[in-house]
Write a protein that holds these residues in place. Structure first.
Motif, PDB file in Angstrom:
ATOM      1  N   SER A  72     -10.909 -10.491 -11.344  1.00  0.00           N
ATOM      2  CA  SER A  72     -12.191 -10.733 -12.011  1.00  0.00           C
ATOM      3  C   SER A  72     -13.267  -9.914 -11.305  1.00  0.00           C
ATOM      4  CB  SER A  72     -12.542 -12.222 -11.987  1.00  0.00           C
ATOM      5  OG  SER A  72     -12.655 -12.688 -10.660  1.00  0.00           O
ATOM      6  N   GLY A  73     -14.355  -9.679 -12.031  1.00  0.00           N
ATOM      7  CA  GLY A  73     -15.476  -8.953 -11.458  1.00  0.00           C
ATOM      8  C   GLY A  73     -15.317  -7.443 -11.423  1.00  0.00           C
ATOM      9  N   LEU A  74     -14.283  -6.933 -12.078  1.00  0.00           N
ATOM     10  CA  LEU A  74     -14.090  -5.479 -12.163  1.00  0.00           C
ATOM     11  C   LEU A  74     -13.516  -5.139 -13.530  1.00  0.00           C
ATOM     12  CD1 LEU A  74     -10.919  -4.393 -10.096  1.00  0.00           C
ATOM     13  CD2 LEU A  74     -11.250  -6.605 -11.156  1.00  0.00           C
ATOM     14  N   THR A  75     -13.653  -3.870 -13.904  1.00  0.00           N
ATOM     15  CA  THR A  75     -13.065  -3.402 -15.158  1.00  0.00           C
ATOM     16  C   THR A  75     -11.601  -3.130 -14.868  1.00  0.00           C
ATOM     17  OG1 THR A  75     -15.184  -2.413 -15.773  1.00  0.00           O
ATOM     18  CG2 THR A  75     -13.231  -1.719 -17.016  1.00  0.00           C
ATOM     19  N   PHE A  76     -10.769  -4.101 -15.214  1.00  0.00           N
ATOM     20  CA  PHE A  76      -9.394  -4.121 -14.727  1.00  0.00           C
ATOM     21  C   PHE A  76      -8.627  -2.853 -15.089  1.00  0.00           C
ATOM     22  CE2 PHE A  76      -5.838  -6.108 -12.905  1.00  0.00           C
ATOM     23  CZ  PHE A  76      -4.741  -5.998 -13.743  1.00  0.00           C
ATOM     24  N   ASP A  77      -8.759  -2.384 -16.318  1.00  0.00           N
ATOM     25  CA  ASP A  77      -7.959  -1.228 -16.727  1.00  0.00           C
ATOM     26  C   ASP A  77      -8.491   0.096 -16.179  1.00  0.00           C
ATOM     27  OD1 ASP A  77      -9.110  -1.211 -20.226  1.00  0.00           O
ATOM     28  OD2 ASP A  77     -10.171  -0.944 -18.333  1.00  0.00           O
ATOM     29  N   SER A  78      -9.510   0.021 -15.350  1.00  0.00           N
ATOM     30  CA  SER A  78      -9.994   1.209 -14.639  1.00  0.00           C
ATOM     31  C   SER A  78      -9.402   1.325 -13.242  1.00  0.00           C
ATOM     32  CB  SER A  78     -11.529   1.177 -14.525  1.00  0.00           C
ATOM     33  OG  SER A  78     -12.127   1.296 -15.794  1.00  0.00           O
ATOM     34  N   TYR A  79      -8.524   0.402 -12.905  1.00  0.00           N
ATOM     35  CA  TYR A  79      -7.930   0.376 -11.576  1.00  0.00           C
ATOM     36  C   TYR A  79      -6.409   0.352 -11.650  1.00  0.00           C
ATOM     37  CZ  TYR A  79     -12.491  -0.567  -9.559  1.00  0.00           C
ATOM     38  OH  TYR A  79     -13.801  -0.466  -9.165  1.00  0.00           O
ATOM     39  N   ALA A  80      -5.794   1.161 -10.816  1.00  0.00           N
ATOM     40  CA  ALA A  80      -4.367   1.004 -10.562  1.00  0.00           C
ATOM     41  C   ALA A  80      -4.207  -0.172  -9.605  1.00  0.00           C
ATOM     42  CB  ALA A  80      -3.791   2.269  -9.955  1.00  0.00           C
ATOM     43  N   MET A  81      -3.037  -0.780  -9.643  1.00  0.00           N
ATOM     44  CA  MET A  81      -2.801  -1.971  -8.843  1.00  0.00           C
ATOM     45  C   MET A  81      -1.591  -1.783  -7.938  1.00  0.00           C
ATOM     46  SD  MET A  81      -5.265  -3.883  -9.824  1.00  0.00           S
ATOM     47  CE  MET A  81      -4.807  -5.432  -9.024  1.00  0.00           C
ATOM     48  N   GLY A  82      -1.627  -2.467  -6.825  1.00  0.00           N
ATOM     49  CA  GLY A  82      -0.511  -2.389  -5.899  1.00  0.00           C
ATOM     50  C   GLY A  82      -0.214  -3.736  -5.281  1.00  0.00           C
ATOM     51  N   TRP A  83       1.008  -3.855  -4.786  1.00  0.00           N
ATOM     52  CA  TRP A  83       1.413  -5.010  -3.986  1.00  0.00           C
ATOM     53  C   TRP A  83       1.836  -4.493  -2.605  1.00  0.00           C
ATOM     54  CZ3 TRP A  83       0.966 -10.087  -5.222  1.00  0.00           C
ATOM     55  CH2 TRP A  83       0.766 -10.415  -6.568  1.00  0.00           C
ATOM     56  N   PHE A  84       1.373  -5.200  -1.597  1.00  0.00           N
ATOM     57  CA  PHE A  84       1.747  -4.937  -0.216  1.00  0.00           C
ATOM     58  C   PHE A  84       2.251  -6.236   0.387  1.00  0.00           C
ATOM     59  CE2 PHE A  84       0.001  -0.674   0.755  1.00  0.00           C
ATOM     60  CZ  PHE A  84      -0.678  -0.448  -0.422  1.00  0.00           C
ATOM     61  N   ARG A  85       2.900  -6.142   1.517  1.00  0.00           N
ATOM     62  CA  ARG A  85       3.340  -7.352   2.203  1.00  0.00           C
ATOM     63  C   ARG A  85       3.243  -7.163   3.712  1.00  0.00           C
ATOM     64  NH1 ARG A  85       9.848  -7.189   0.745  1.00  0.00           N
ATOM     65  NH2 ARG A  85      10.408  -5.458   2.148  1.00  0.00           N
ATOM     66  N   GLN A  86       3.112  -8.286   4.409  1.00  0.00           N
ATOM     67  CA  GLN A  86       3.026  -8.256   5.860  1.00  0.00           C
ATOM     68  C   GLN A  86       3.823  -9.415   6.432  1.00  0.00           C
ATOM     69  OE1 GLN A  86      -0.963  -8.159   7.493  1.00  0.00           O
ATOM     70  NE2 GLN A  86      -0.214  -7.297   9.404  1.00  0.00           N
ATOM     71  N   ALA A  87       4.846  -9.063   7.191  1.00  0.00           N
ATOM     72  CA  ALA A  87       5.667 -10.058   7.872  1.00  0.00           C
ATOM     73  C   ALA A  87       5.090 -10.315   9.255  1.00  0.00           C
ATOM     74  CB  ALA A  87       7.104  -9.550   7.981  1.00  0.00           C
ATOM     75  N   PRO A  88       5.397 -11.467   9.847  1.00  0.00           N
ATOM     76  CA  PRO A  88       4.868 -11.791  11.177  1.00  0.00           C
ATOM     77  C   PRO A  88       5.224 -10.713  12.192  1.00  0.00           C
ATOM     78  CG  PRO A  88       5.860 -13.723  10.187  1.00  0.00           C
ATOM     79  CD  PRO A  88       6.186 -12.576   9.281  1.00  0.00           C
ATOM     80  N   GLY A  89       4.209 -10.248  12.919  1.00  0.00           N
ATOM     81  CA  GLY A  89       4.434  -9.262  13.955  1.00  0.00           C
ATOM     82  C   GLY A  89       4.634  -7.852  13.464  1.00  0.00           C
ATOM     83  N   LYS A  90       4.486  -7.651  12.157  1.00  0.00           N
ATOM     84  CA  LYS A  90       4.683  -6.312  11.599  1.00  0.00           C
ATOM     85  C   LYS A  90       3.426  -5.841  10.887  1.00  0.00           C
ATOM     86  CE  LYS A  90       9.690  -6.611  10.957  1.00  0.00           C
ATOM     87  NZ  LYS A  90      10.814  -6.402   9.999  1.00  0.00           N
ATOM     88  N   GLU A  91       3.365  -4.538  10.658  1.00  0.00           N
ATOM     89  CA  GLU A  91       2.232  -3.972   9.942  1.00  0.00           C
ATOM     90  C   GLU A  91       2.383  -4.225   8.440  1.00  0.00           C
ATOM     91  OE1 GLU A  91       1.110  -0.261  12.943  1.00  0.00           O
ATOM     92  OE2 GLU A  91       1.722   0.123  10.884  1.00  0.00           O
ATOM     93  N   ARG A  92       1.261  -4.195   7.765  1.00  0.00           N
ATOM     94  CA  ARG A  92       1.280  -4.325   6.310  1.00  0.00           C
ATOM     95  C   ARG A  92       2.013  -3.119   5.723  1.00  0.00           C
ATOM     96  NH1 ARG A  92      -4.085  -6.350   3.317  1.00  0.00           N
ATOM     97  NH2 ARG A  92      -3.828  -7.777   5.086  1.00  0.00           N
ATOM     98  N   GLU A  93       2.880  -3.376   4.754  1.00  0.00           N
ATOM     99  CA  GLU A  93       3.653  -2.299   4.163  1.00  0.00           C
ATOM    100  C   GLU A  93       3.557  -2.310   2.646  1.00  0.00           C
ATOM    101  OE1 GLU A  93       7.846  -2.525   4.944  1.00  0.00           O
ATOM    102  OE2 GLU A  93       8.082  -4.467   3.978  1.00  0.00           O
ATOM    103  N   PHE A  94       3.656  -1.117   2.089  1.00  0.00           N
ATOM    104  CA  PHE A  94       3.615  -0.937   0.645  1.00  0.00           C
ATOM    105  C   PHE A  94       4.874  -1.514   0.006  1.00  0.00           C
ATOM    106  CE2 PHE A  94       2.853   1.063  -3.346  1.00  0.00           C
ATOM    107  CZ  PHE A  94       4.063   1.570  -3.775  1.00  0.00           C
ATOM    108  N   VAL A  95       4.675  -2.148  -1.156  1.00  0.00           N
ATOM    109  CA  VAL A  95       5.801  -2.682  -1.917  1.00  0.00           C
ATOM    110  C   VAL A  95       5.951  -1.964  -3.258  1.00  0.00           C
ATOM    111  CG1 VAL A  95       6.753  -4.727  -3.050  1.00  0.00           C
ATOM    112  CG2 VAL A  95       5.609  -4.951  -0.831  1.00  0.00           C
ATOM    113  N   ALA A  96       4.866  -1.952  -4.042  1.00  0.00           N
ATOM    114  CA  ALA A  96       4.939  -1.362  -5.380  1.00  0.00           C
ATOM    115  C   ALA A  96       3.545  -1.048  -5.875  1.00  0.00           C
ATOM    116  CB  ALA A  96       5.628  -2.319  -6.356  1.00  0.00           C
ATOM    117  N   SER A  97       3.461  -0.071  -6.780  1.00  0.00           N
ATOM    118  CA  SER A  97       2.179   0.243  -7.404  1.00  0.00           C
ATOM    119  C   SER A  97       2.379   0.555  -8.873  1.00  0.00           C
ATOM    120  CB  SER A  97       1.483   1.407  -6.700  1.00  0.00           C
ATOM    121  OG  SER A  97       2.243   2.604  -6.852  1.00  0.00           O
ATOM    122  N   LEU A  98       1.287   0.456  -9.608  1.00  0.00           N
ATOM    123  CA  LEU A  98       1.312   0.595 -11.056  1.00  0.00           C
ATOM    124  C   LEU A  98       0.026   1.269 -11.495  1.00  0.00           C
ATOM    125  CD1 LEU A  98       2.761  -0.266 -13.728  1.00  0.00           C
ATOM    126  CD2 LEU A  98       1.477  -2.388 -13.600  1.00  0.00           C
TER     127      LEU A  98
END
Length: 124
Positions: A25-51
């Protein structure tokens, strides 16, 4: 203001499935690509998927390719991550993010907005 709210996390047995959602919310959604990242305990945030903005271009990390599927519904301002064949290595906090890069990006620094995260725990 811009808000990204993830949901759908939880505890699942190895081999199971979960579907994460991220409502924007609060943005023009279809003007943005989206991504998912994840972060496990003790590890850096890592890329999962993008669209991409249109949903026609996807990209996956090698560790999830063939098991995870990213999709979006621009009418609902929502992006999804379908996760199948989960294993203990998928245990992490999962974050969705929005970027002005048309096709998305694997780099967290290229994303403009982030959600608060949702916990996914896979028990073996």
């Amino acid at each position: 203001q811009v808000q990204l709210v993830e949901s759908g996390g939880g505890l699942v047995q190895a081999g199971g499935s979960l579907r994460l959602s991220c409502a924007a919310s609060g943005l023009t959604f279809d003007s943005y690509a989206m991504g998912w990242f994840r972060q496990a305990p003790g590890k850096e945030r890592e890329f999962v998927a993008s669209l991409s903005r249109s949903g026609s271009n996807t990209y996956y990390a090698g560790s999830v390719k063939g098991r995870f599927t990213i999709s979006r519904d621009n009418a609902k301002n929502t992006v999804y991550l379908q996760m199948n064949s989960l294993n203990s290595g998928d245990t992490a906090v999962y974050y969705c993010a929005a970027t002005s890069y048309y096709s998305g990006s694997t780099y967290a620094s290229n994303y403009n907005y982030w959600g608060q995260g949702t916990q996914v725990t896979v028990s073996s």
